[in-house]
Design an enzyme around this catalytic site. Structure first.
Site, short mmCIF file in Angstrom:
data_model
loop_
_atom_site.label_atom_id
_atom_site.label_comp_id
_atom_site.label_asym_id
_atom_site.label_seq_id
_atom_site.Cartn_x
_atom_site.Cartn_y
_atom_site.Cartn_z
N LYS A 12 2.16 0.30 7.04
CA LYS A 12 1.19 -0.35 6.14
C LYS A 12 -0.14 -0.57 6.87
O LYS A 12 -0.53 0.28 7.66
CB LYS A 12 1.80 -1.64 5.58
CG LYS A 12 3.19 -1.40 4.99
CD LYS A 12 3.77 -2.56 4.22
CE LYS A 12 5.13 -2.17 3.66
NZ LYS A 12 5.72 -3.21 2.82
N HIS A 93 3.48 3.94 -3.50
CA HIS A 93 4.04 2.68 -2.97
C HIS A 93 3.66 1.52 -3.88
O HIS A 93 2.55 1.49 -4.43
CB HIS A 93 3.55 2.43 -1.54
CG HIS A 93 4.33 1.35 -0.86
ND1 HIS A 93 4.07 0.01 -1.08
CD2 HIS A 93 5.38 1.40 -0.01
CE1 HIS A 93 4.93 -0.71 -0.37
NE2 HIS A 93 5.73 0.10 0.29
P1 13P Z 1 9.77 -4.40 4.29
O1 13P Z 1 10.77 -3.61 5.08
O2 13P Z 1 8.78 -5.13 5.17
O3 13P Z 1 10.41 -5.28 3.26
O4 13P Z 1 8.86 -3.34 3.49
C1 13P Z 1 9.49 -2.38 2.72
C2 13P Z 1 8.46 -1.40 2.31
O5 13P Z 1 7.60 -1.68 1.48
C3 13P Z 1 8.46 -0.08 2.96
O6 13P Z 1 7.62 0.82 2.29
#
Ligand code: 13P
Length: 248
Positions: A12, A93
């Site tokens: 992210k 996403h």
């Molecule tokens: P988390 O593993 O932090 O819950 O995030 C999941 C996600 O959005 C992966 O794309």
């Protein structure tokens, strides 16, 4: 049909050149578990240095534009991230659906553009908490798949990820039965859309996956891997998930 498990990270809007060293141990764990695939999607500015640093690890983008080029200030095309070293991209996403108001139709266009440029694709779907509470999770995911999965999708380049939005970054996960139910429905929907190719398409689960819960989640029918956010940021948290998948 046996589908190799895929453990994919999604950094992210996290990470910097100073944290790329985390990829060293992740790449070593990937090499030590040759029966599975490991991939990490990272911010676009890091794709080039990461690809040079760990050439054996599949580095990818977190998004691409649906167009090949043009007047789209701030956006990146599939060819651009591929040139930087990306081998795959995430599209659709839920954070882009909520923050950038992207639709399933947008995700379809991005997946098609990425495939045209030779990138593999991880396309995300998943319901909100309100939709689940209203008993609509299955219908929402079916509709997202119908609108976003290209009809030439197959397991050689295409992966689906089921990420219930309320499980992302919250530490909460659906029950194993709930995960299994959505994955079975997703598989059936894929079969309607792409026929026999559906058997080769991996369906990942994403949302608060950790080293502690990965083995049990990965053992659920039709769960072919995981898409991991927070726990992919450090080797200390990500490597146990790779090892859990590799031990299956
Ligand atoms: P988390 O593993 O932090 O819950 O995030 C999941 C996600 O959005 C992966 O794309």
């Amino acid at each position: 049909m046996t589908r190799r498990k895929l453990v994919a990270g999604n950094w992210k809007m996290n990470g910097s050149r100073a944290t790329l060293h985390e990829l060293d141990a992740i790449a070593r764990a990937a090499a030590a578990n040759p029966g599975i695939d490991v991939a990490v999607a990272i911010p676009a500015t890091l794709i080039e240095p990461a690809s040079a640093r760990v050439p054996g690890l599949a580095i990818g983008a977190e998004d691409v534009h649906a167009n090949a080029s043009g007047a789209h200030t701030g956006c990146l095309s599939a060819a651009m991230v591929r040139e930087a070293g990306a081998r795959f991209t995430i599209v659709g996403h839920s954070e882009r659906r909520s923050d950038q108001h992207e639709t399933s139709q947008d995700a379809w266009g991005k997946a098609a553009a990425a495939h045209k440029e030779g990138l593999s694709v991880i396309l995300c779907c998943g319901e909100t908490e309100a939709e689940r509470d209203a008993g609509r999770a299955e219908r929402v995911v079916q509709a997202q798949i119908e609108k976003s999965v290209p009809d030439n999708a197959d397991g050689a380049w295409f992966t689906l990820a089921y990420e219930p939005r309320w499980a992302i970054g919250t530490g909460r996960t659906p029950t194993h039965d709930e995960i299994g139910a959505i994955h079975a429905i997703a598989r059936a929907k894929l079969r309607m859309l792409v026929g026999d190719a559906a058997a080769g398409i991996r369906i990942l689960y994403g949302g608060s996956v950790t080293g502690a819960n990965a083995a049990a989640i990965l053992a659920i029918d039709n769960v072919d891997g995981a898409l991991i956010g927070g726990a992919s940021l450090t080797a200390e948290k990500f490597v146990p998930i790779i090892e859990a998948a590799g031990a299956m």
